[in-house]
Design a protein around this motif. Structure first.
Motif, PDB file in Angstrom:
ATOM      1  N   GLU A  60      -8.713  33.004   5.438  1.00  0.00           N
ATOM      2  CA  GLU A  60      -8.228  34.338   5.910  1.00  0.00           C
ATOM      3  C   GLU A  60      -7.376  33.929   7.343  1.00  0.00           C
ATOM      4  OE1 GLU A  60      -7.333  37.018   4.561  1.00  0.00           O
ATOM      5  OE2 GLU A  60      -8.355  36.051   2.787  1.00  0.00           O
ATOM      6  N   LYS A  61      -7.736  32.905   8.197  1.00  0.00           N
ATOM      7  CA  LYS A  61      -7.307  32.348   9.372  1.00  0.00           C
ATOM      8  C   LYS A  61      -5.844  32.065   9.170  1.00  0.00           C
ATOM      9  CE  LYS A  61     -10.477  33.024  12.350  1.00  0.00           C
ATOM     10  NZ  LYS A  61     -10.361  33.803  13.593  1.00  0.00           N
ATOM     11  N   GLN A  62      -5.720  31.333   7.888  1.00  0.00           N
ATOM     12  CA  GLN A  62      -4.290  30.922   7.534  1.00  0.00           C
ATOM     13  C   GLN A  62      -3.365  32.022   7.332  1.00  0.00           C
ATOM     14  OE1 GLN A  62      -4.681  28.001   4.110  1.00  0.00           O
ATOM     15  NE2 GLN A  62      -2.529  27.719   4.044  1.00  0.00           N
ATOM     16  N   ARG A  63      -3.872  33.105   6.781  1.00  0.00           N
ATOM     17  CA  ARG A  63      -2.981  34.310   6.596  1.00  0.00           C
ATOM     18  C   ARG A  63      -2.509  34.856   7.849  1.00  0.00           C
ATOM     19  NH1 ARG A  63      -3.105  34.913   1.343  1.00  0.00           N
ATOM     20  NH2 ARG A  63      -4.841  34.571   0.073  1.00  0.00           N
ATOM     21  N   LYS A  64      -3.282  34.533   9.217  1.00  0.00           N
ATOM     22  CA  LYS A  64      -3.020  34.940  10.400  1.00  0.00           C
ATOM     23  C   LYS A  64      -1.949  34.412  10.892  1.00  0.00           C
ATOM     24  CE  LYS A  64      -7.368  37.526  11.126  1.00  0.00           C
ATOM     25  NZ  LYS A  64      -8.314  37.646  12.250  1.00  0.00           N
ATOM     26  N   TYR A  65      -1.980  33.035  10.924  1.00  0.00           N
ATOM     27  CA  TYR A  65      -1.166  31.922  11.989  1.00  0.00           C
ATOM     28  C   TYR A  65      -0.976  30.846  10.902  1.00  0.00           C
ATOM     29  CZ  TYR A  65      -4.868  34.126  15.057  1.00  0.00           C
ATOM     30  OH  TYR A  65      -5.469  34.909  15.813  1.00  0.00           O
ATOM     31  N   TRP A  66       0.165  30.092  11.568  1.00  0.00           N
ATOM     32  CA  TRP A  66       0.399  28.681  11.335  1.00  0.00           C
ATOM     33  C   TRP A  66      -0.528  28.182  12.100  1.00  0.00           C
ATOM     34  CZ3 TRP A  66       5.038  25.837   9.425  1.00  0.00           C
ATOM     35  CH2 TRP A  66       5.904  26.594   8.820  1.00  0.00           C
ATOM     36  N   ILE A  67      -1.271  27.070  11.297  1.00  0.00           N
ATOM     37  CA  ILE A  67      -2.514  26.221  11.885  1.00  0.00           C
ATOM     38  C   ILE A  67      -1.861  24.840  11.662  1.00  0.00           C
ATOM     39  CG2 ILE A  67      -4.739  25.601  12.242  1.00  0.00           C
ATOM     40  CD1 ILE A  67      -5.290  28.461  10.610  1.00  0.00           C
ATOM     41  N   TRP A  68      -1.694  24.004  12.990  1.00  0.00           N
ATOM     42  CA  TRP A  68      -1.257  22.674  12.854  1.00  0.00           C
ATOM     43  C   TRP A  68      -2.470  21.733  13.215  1.00  0.00           C
ATOM     44  CZ3 TRP A  68       3.750  21.673  12.438  1.00  0.00           C
ATOM     45  CH2 TRP A  68       4.639  22.699  12.481  1.00  0.00           C
ATOM     46  N   ALA A  69      -2.126  20.479  12.626  1.00  0.00           N
ATOM     47  CA  ALA A  69      -2.853  19.401  12.739  1.00  0.00           C
ATOM     48  C   ALA A  69      -1.980  18.210  13.609  1.00  0.00           C
ATOM     49  CB  ALA A  69      -3.558  18.740  11.465  1.00  0.00           C
ATOM     50  N   LEU A  70      -1.910  18.038  14.730  1.00  0.00           N
ATOM     51  CA  LEU A  70      -1.094  17.521  15.536  1.00  0.00           C
ATOM     52  C   LEU A  70      -1.450  15.985  15.671  1.00  0.00           C
ATOM     53  CD1 LEU A  70       0.350  20.192  18.146  1.00  0.00           C
ATOM     54  CD2 LEU A  70       1.264  19.239  15.811  1.00  0.00           C
ATOM     55  N   ALA A  71      -2.719  15.741  15.330  1.00  0.00           N
ATOM     56  CA  ALA A  71      -3.115  14.163  15.806  1.00  0.00           C
ATOM     57  C   ALA A  71      -2.220  13.035  14.831  1.00  0.00           C
ATOM     58  CB  ALA A  71      -4.525  14.078  15.203  1.00  0.00           C
ATOM     59  N   GLU A  82       9.844  13.622  12.916  1.00  0.00           N
ATOM     60  CA  GLU A  82       8.102  13.377  12.810  1.00  0.00           C
ATOM     61  C   GLU A  82       7.797  14.944  12.181  1.00  0.00           C
ATOM     62  OE1 GLU A  82       6.858  12.477  16.719  1.00  0.00           O
ATOM     63  OE2 GLU A  82       6.535  10.314  16.379  1.00  0.00           O
ATOM     64  N   CYS A  83       6.923  14.496  11.097  1.00  0.00           N
ATOM     65  CA  CYS A  83       6.355  15.999  10.842  1.00  0.00           C
ATOM     66  C   CYS A  83       4.736  15.839  10.735  1.00  0.00           C
ATOM     67  CB  CYS A  83       6.672  16.221   9.458  1.00  0.00           C
ATOM     68  SG  CYS A  83       8.598  16.382   9.243  1.00  0.00           S
ATOM     69  N   ALA A  84       4.459  17.115  11.079  1.00  0.00           N
ATOM     70  CA  ALA A  84       2.569  16.998  10.977  1.00  0.00           C
ATOM     71  C   ALA A  84       2.287  18.209   9.877  1.00  0.00           C
ATOM     72  CB  ALA A  84       2.144  17.641  12.409  1.00  0.00           C
ATOM     73  N   VAL A  85       1.048  18.116   9.491  1.00  0.00           N
ATOM     74  CA  VAL A  85       0.655  18.996   8.534  1.00  0.00           C
ATOM     75  C   VAL A  85       0.390  20.557   9.087  1.00  0.00           C
ATOM     76  CG1 VAL A  85      -1.023  19.634   6.832  1.00  0.00           C
ATOM     77  CG2 VAL A  85      -0.615  17.086   7.084  1.00  0.00           C
ATOM     78  N   ALA A  86       0.903  21.304   8.132  1.00  0.00           N
ATOM     79  CA  ALA A  86       0.457  22.862   8.846  1.00  0.00           C
ATOM     80  C   ALA A  86       0.191  23.566   7.703  1.00  0.00           C
ATOM     81  CB  ALA A  86       2.052  23.302   9.418  1.00  0.00           C
ATOM     82  N   LEU A  87      -0.910  24.544   7.694  1.00  0.00           N
ATOM     83  CA  LEU A  87      -1.106  25.389   6.977  1.00  0.00           C
ATOM     84  C   LEU A  87      -0.635  26.683   7.249  1.00  0.00           C
ATOM     85  CD1 LEU A  87      -4.906  25.230   7.074  1.00  0.00           C
ATOM     86  CD2 LEU A  87      -3.302  23.992   5.304  1.00  0.00           C
ATOM     87  N   TYR A  88       0.211  27.687   6.321  1.00  0.00           N
ATOM     88  CA  TYR A  88       0.817  28.777   6.599  1.00  0.00           C
ATOM     89  C   TYR A  88       0.674  29.398   5.218  1.00  0.00           C
ATOM     90  CZ  TYR A  88       4.292  26.186   4.415  1.00  0.00           C
ATOM     91  OH  TYR A  88       5.123  25.287   3.313  1.00  0.00           O
ATOM     92  N   VAL A  89       1.051  30.819   5.168  1.00  0.00           N
ATOM     93  CA  VAL A  89       1.465  31.550   4.039  1.00  0.00           C
ATOM     94  C   VAL A  89       2.687  31.618   3.980  1.00  0.00           C
ATOM     95  CG1 VAL A  89       1.097  33.930   3.223  1.00  0.00           C
ATOM     96  CG2 VAL A  89      -0.477  32.934   4.468  1.00  0.00           C
ATOM     97  N   GLY A  90       3.311  31.320   2.620  1.00  0.00           N
ATOM     98  CA  GLY A  90       4.445  31.259   2.114  1.00  0.00           C
ATOM     99  C   GLY A  90       5.242  32.738   1.852  1.00  0.00           C
ATOM    100  N   VAL A  91       6.301  32.867   1.499  1.00  0.00           N
ATOM    101  CA  VAL A  91       7.021  34.146   1.249  1.00  0.00           C
ATOM    102  C   VAL A  91       6.437  34.695   0.202  1.00  0.00           C
ATOM    103  CG1 VAL A  91       9.281  33.614   2.676  1.00  0.00           C
ATOM    104  CG2 VAL A  91       9.014  33.109   0.116  1.00  0.00           C
ATOM    105  N   ASP A  92       5.823  34.123  -0.760  1.00  0.00           N
ATOM    106  CA  ASP A  92       5.324  34.812  -1.891  1.00  0.00           C
ATOM    107  C   ASP A  92       4.059  35.122  -1.654  1.00  0.00           C
ATOM    108  OD1 ASP A  92       4.110  32.262  -1.836  1.00  0.00           O
ATOM    109  OD2 ASP A  92       4.901  31.656  -3.803  1.00  0.00           O
TER     110      ASP A  92
END
Length: 117
Positions: A60-71, A82-92
């Motif tokens: 449910e946190k992922q449904r509220k925010y983009w969450i980044w792993a910047l390490a 440079e790209c980092a992994v992020a959790l998010y909710v797609g347009v669908d």
């Protein structure tokens, strides 16, 4: 959905991920700024494995925010950025784990997963 570039080869894991002390921080700015601010706060950014585990345990946190792993970052073969992994909710409306370009700043809708130093 998970980006096929999110692999152990691209984002190596040296220890079993743990969520002990995990917290979402709202820090806006460049990756360098966010990492420096986390250090000032006595924290460090999550790696990809920690972020993915966090997403499994806290969908449910992922449904509220983009969450980044910047390490960890990966130089994208497509953009050479440079790209980092992020959790998010797609347009669908589906939960996603993707690569976000860290040339762009972490904005106010994002959070950074961090842990105590």
């Amino acid at each position: 959905w998970v980006n096929p570039s999110i692999t152990d080869a691209n984002f190596p894991t040296v220890a079993e991920p743990s969520l002990a002390g995990a917290r979402l921080d709202k820090i806006v700015g460049s990756r360098e700024y966010v990492l420096a601010e986390l250090k000032r706060l006595g924290r460090h950014a999550a790696n990809a494995a920690e972020l993915l585990l966090y997403g499994v345990k806290n969908p449910e946190k992922q449904r509220k925010y983009w969450i980044w792993a910047l390490a960890q970052v990966l130089v994208s073969p497509d953009s050479r950025n440079e790209c980092a992994v992020a959790l998010y909710v797609g347009v669908d409306g589906k939960r996603c784990a993707g690569l976000g370009d860290v040339v762009s700043d972490v904005d106010a809708r994002g959070r950074v997963l961090s842990f105590p130093l």
